[in-house]
Design a protein around this motif. Structure first.
Motif, PDB file in Angstrom:
ATOM      1  N   UNK A 176      11.509 -17.157  -7.070  1.00  0.00           N
ATOM      2  CA  UNK A 176      10.345 -17.191  -7.950  1.00  0.00           C
ATOM      3  C   UNK A 176      10.719 -18.527  -8.675  1.00  0.00           C
ATOM      4  N   UNK A 177       9.638 -19.556  -9.098  1.00  0.00           N
ATOM      5  CA  UNK A 177       9.759 -20.420  -9.794  1.00  0.00           C
ATOM      6  C   UNK A 177       9.349 -20.336 -11.206  1.00  0.00           C
ATOM      7  N   UNK A 178      10.370 -20.584 -12.257  1.00  0.00           N
ATOM      8  CA  UNK A 178      10.398 -20.377 -13.549  1.00  0.00           C
ATOM      9  C   UNK A 178      11.142 -21.355 -14.408  1.00  0.00           C
ATOM     10  N   UNK A 179      10.791 -21.384 -15.512  1.00  0.00           N
ATOM     11  CA  UNK A 179      11.501 -22.281 -16.441  1.00  0.00           C
ATOM     12  C   UNK A 179      12.419 -21.344 -17.213  1.00  0.00           C
ATOM     13  N   UNK A 180      13.524 -21.483 -17.418  1.00  0.00           N
ATOM     14  CA  UNK A 180      14.542 -20.651 -18.307  1.00  0.00           C
ATOM     15  C   UNK A 180      14.782 -21.300 -19.378  1.00  0.00           C
ATOM     16  N   UNK A 181      14.623 -20.736 -20.699  1.00  0.00           N
ATOM     17  CA  UNK A 181      15.138 -21.189 -22.053  1.00  0.00           C
ATOM     18  C   UNK A 181      16.144 -20.446 -22.622  1.00  0.00           C
ATOM     19  N   UNK A 182      17.218 -20.934 -22.968  1.00  0.00           N
ATOM     20  CA  UNK A 182      18.353 -20.070 -23.760  1.00  0.00           C
ATOM     21  C   UNK A 182      18.048 -20.189 -25.137  1.00  0.00           C
ATOM     22  N   UNK A 183      17.637 -19.094 -25.750  1.00  0.00           N
ATOM     23  CA  UNK A 183      17.184 -19.038 -27.194  1.00  0.00           C
ATOM     24  C   UNK A 183      18.207 -19.351 -28.091  1.00  0.00           C
ATOM     25  N   UNK A 184      19.687 -19.055 -27.390  1.00  0.00           N
ATOM     26  CA  UNK A 184      20.667 -19.484 -28.508  1.00  0.00           C
ATOM     27  C   UNK A 184      21.042 -21.020 -28.443  1.00  0.00           C
ATOM     28  N   UNK A 185      20.380 -21.821 -27.558  1.00  0.00           N
ATOM     29  CA  UNK A 185      20.430 -23.294 -27.643  1.00  0.00           C
ATOM     30  C   UNK A 185      19.055 -23.944 -28.114  1.00  0.00           C
ATOM     31  N   UNK A 186      18.059 -23.168 -28.504  1.00  0.00           N
ATOM     32  CA  UNK A 186      16.632 -23.619 -28.858  1.00  0.00           C
ATOM     33  C   UNK A 186      16.234 -22.913 -29.745  1.00  0.00           C
ATOM     34  N   UNK A 187      16.167 -23.556 -31.153  1.00  0.00           N
ATOM     35  CA  UNK A 187      15.936 -22.940 -32.109  1.00  0.00           C
ATOM     36  C   UNK A 187      14.441 -22.587 -32.159  1.00  0.00           C
ATOM     37  N   UNK A 188      13.691 -23.564 -31.730  1.00  0.00           N
ATOM     38  CA  UNK A 188      12.217 -23.305 -31.709  1.00  0.00           C
ATOM     39  C   UNK A 188      11.831 -22.230 -30.735  1.00  0.00           C
ATOM     40  N   UNK A 189      12.505 -22.260 -29.431  1.00  0.00           N
ATOM     41  CA  UNK A 189      12.134 -20.974 -28.660  1.00  0.00           C
ATOM     42  C   UNK A 189      12.378 -19.791 -29.261  1.00  0.00           C
TER      43      UNK A 189
END
Length: 79
Positions: free
Chosen positions: A25-38
């Protein structure tokens, strides 16, 4: 950027389970440990808690710790 975004961490077993269930499945994965805004967005939709996995769908809705089948069903409804 795809229409499905998954907010996760590398150490979360629930995240790993969801990601395995969404293989292909196509998705964007964002690691919340590396992205404070996320991480802040995740907290904003989970009553101040940084709960992962949190999924944001193409229609702007979200789900917290959904099973892969639920995510696939929702994507099918939105298609």
């Amino acid at each position: 950027m795809s229409n499905l975004t998954i907010y996760a961490t590398t150490w979360c077993p629930y995240c790993a389970t969801l990601l395995r269930g969404l293989e292909g499945t196509d998705f964007d994965l964002i690691d919340v440990d590396r992205d404070p805004d996320a991480a802040e967005w995740v907290k904003s939709v989970n009553n101040g808690n940084r709960v992962v996995p949190t999924v944001r769908y193409p229609d702007g809705t979200h789900a917290t710790n959904p099973p892969a089948g639920e995510v696939l069903r929702k994507l099918g409804e939105l298609a």
